[in-house]
Design a protein around this motif. Structure first.
Motif, PDB file in Angstrom:
ATOM      1  N   ALA A  11      31.466  26.936  59.876  1.00 14.59           N
ATOM      2  CA  ALA A  11      32.670  27.683  59.497  1.00 14.59           C
ATOM      3  C   ALA A  11      32.442  28.476  58.215  1.00 14.59           C
ATOM      4  O   ALA A  11      32.932  29.607  58.076  1.00 14.59           O
ATOM      5  CB  ALA A  11      33.846  26.724  59.325  1.00 14.59           C
ATOM      6  N   GLN A  12      31.679  27.924  57.295  1.00 12.26           N
ATOM      7  CA  GLN A  12      31.392  28.632  56.051  1.00 12.26           C
ATOM      8  C   GLN A  12      30.543  29.875  56.305  1.00 12.26           C
ATOM      9  O   GLN A  12      30.807  30.939  55.739  1.00 12.26           O
ATOM     10  CB  GLN A  12      30.687  27.710  55.065  1.00 12.26           C
ATOM     11  CG  GLN A  12      30.454  28.367  53.723  1.00 12.26           C
ATOM     12  CD  GLN A  12      29.721  27.476  52.760  1.00 12.26           C
ATOM     13  OE1 GLN A  12      28.926  26.640  53.164  1.00 12.26           O
ATOM     14  NE2 GLN A  12      29.967  27.664  51.478  1.00 12.26           N
ATOM     15  N   VAL A  13      29.546  29.769  57.155  1.00 12.95           N
ATOM     16  CA  VAL A  13      28.701  30.929  57.460  1.00 12.95           C
ATOM     17  C   VAL A  13      29.507  32.005  58.182  1.00 12.95           C
ATOM     18  O   VAL A  13      29.393  33.200  57.867  1.00 12.95           O
ATOM     19  CB  VAL A  13      27.474  30.488  58.297  1.00 12.95           C
ATOM     20  CG1 VAL A  13      26.719  31.685  58.833  1.00 12.95           C
ATOM     21  CG2 VAL A  13      26.561  29.612  57.467  1.00 12.95           C
ATOM     22  N   ILE A  14      30.341  31.610  59.129  1.00 13.82           N
ATOM     23  CA  ILE A  14      31.163  32.587  59.860  1.00 13.82           C
ATOM     24  C   ILE A  14      32.146  33.274  58.908  1.00 13.82           C
ATOM     25  O   ILE A  14      32.330  34.490  58.966  1.00 13.82           O
ATOM     26  CB  ILE A  14      31.893  31.900  61.035  1.00 13.82           C
ATOM     27  CG1 ILE A  14      30.877  31.496  62.113  1.00 13.82           C
ATOM     28  CG2 ILE A  14      32.962  32.806  61.621  1.00 13.82           C
ATOM     29  CD1 ILE A  14      31.458  30.640  63.212  1.00 13.82           C
ATOM     30  N   LEU A  68      37.562  27.013  50.961  1.00 14.70           N
ATOM     31  CA  LEU A  68      37.875  25.649  51.390  1.00 14.70           C
ATOM     32  C   LEU A  68      36.663  24.961  52.016  1.00 14.70           C
ATOM     33  O   LEU A  68      36.440  23.765  51.797  1.00 14.70           O
ATOM     34  CB  LEU A  68      39.051  25.663  52.364  1.00 14.70           C
ATOM     35  CG  LEU A  68      40.405  26.058  51.753  1.00 14.70           C
ATOM     36  CD1 LEU A  68      41.466  26.149  52.849  1.00 14.70           C
ATOM     37  CD2 LEU A  68      40.807  25.081  50.679  1.00 14.70           C
ATOM     38  N   CYS A  69      35.887  25.695  52.798  1.00 11.71           N
ATOM     39  CA  CYS A  69      34.662  25.116  53.377  1.00 11.71           C
ATOM     40  C   CYS A  69      33.655  24.761  52.292  1.00 11.71           C
ATOM     41  O   CYS A  69      32.991  23.720  52.360  1.00 11.71           O
ATOM     42  CB  CYS A  69      34.040  26.084  54.370  1.00 11.71           C
ATOM     43  SG  CYS A  69      34.964  26.255  55.890  1.00 11.71           S
ATOM     44  N   THR A  70      33.551  25.618  51.279  1.00 12.44           N
ATOM     45  CA  THR A  70      32.634  25.334  50.179  1.00 12.44           C
ATOM     46  C   THR A  70      33.062  24.082  49.426  1.00 12.44           C
ATOM     47  O   THR A  70      32.230  23.222  49.109  1.00 12.44           O
ATOM     48  CB  THR A  70      32.576  26.537  49.218  1.00 12.44           C
ATOM     49  OG1 THR A  70      32.179  27.692  49.947  1.00 12.44           O
ATOM     50  CG2 THR A  70      31.594  26.300  48.089  1.00 12.44           C
ATOM     51  N   LEU A  71      34.344  23.961  49.141  1.00 19.02           N
ATOM     52  CA  LEU A  71      34.834  22.761  48.464  1.00 19.02           C
ATOM     53  C   LEU A  71      34.642  21.512  49.326  1.00 19.02           C
ATOM     54  O   LEU A  71      34.271  20.448  48.829  1.00 19.02           O
ATOM     55  CB  LEU A  71      36.309  22.929  48.098  1.00 19.02           C
ATOM     56  CG  LEU A  71      36.610  23.923  46.982  1.00 19.02           C
ATOM     57  CD1 LEU A  71      38.113  24.095  46.818  1.00 19.02           C
ATOM     58  CD2 LEU A  71      35.973  23.482  45.689  1.00 19.02           C
ATOM     59  N   GLY A  72      34.890  21.642  50.629  1.00 16.48           N
ATOM     60  CA  GLY A  72      34.690  20.508  51.532  1.00 16.48           C
ATOM     61  C   GLY A  72      33.250  20.055  51.579  1.00 16.48           C
ATOM     62  O   GLY A  72      32.961  18.853  51.540  1.00 16.48           O
TER      63      GLY A  72
END
Length: 120
Positions: A11-14, A68-72
């Motif tokens: 999800a972060q890459v997308i 949010l993906c980075t924090l997760g």
């Protein structure tokens, strides 16, 4: 790597690719400046600043998803490191430094040369 970690990474890459594409698709405020001086189609010097259009809202949503993906991923990685309860230095392999003498307990007694007699 668990399935949650994999989903967050994908999800972060997308989201990152989507933010890049959306930013490149938008035109900057400097593009309206020429129209302000030449054609008179805009109402002010830097163009009419209306409400946000679809591209800018989509960019904000994708940037939020990326954050949010980075924090997760950060919290997930930190939880894994706490489970191991070791730091980076403690995980490093220990190697012997060449050129140092072995400890005295490891040296056989008959291999130590005798000290020469000191004249008085």
């Amino acid at each position: 790597m668990t399935i949650f970690h994999t989903i967050l990474a994908i999800a972060q890459v997308i989201a990152a690719v989507a933010v890049i594409v959306l930013v490149l698709l938008q035109h900057g405020k400097g593009a309206d400046m020429g129209a302000a001086f030449g054609s008179g189609s805009s109402g002010s010097l830097f163009g009419a600043t209306g409400s946000a259009n679809f591209l800018s809202r989509a960019t904000a949503v994708c940037a939020t998803i990326f954050l949010l993906c980075t924090l997760g991923l950060t919290f997930y990685s930190r939880a894994e490191n706490r489970a191991e309860n070791k730091g980076v230095i403690e995980k490093a392999p220990v190697s012997k430094v060449e050129g140092t003498a072995p400890p005295a307990a490891d040296v056989p007694k008959n291999s130590v040369p005798a000290a020469p007699d000191i004249p008085k």
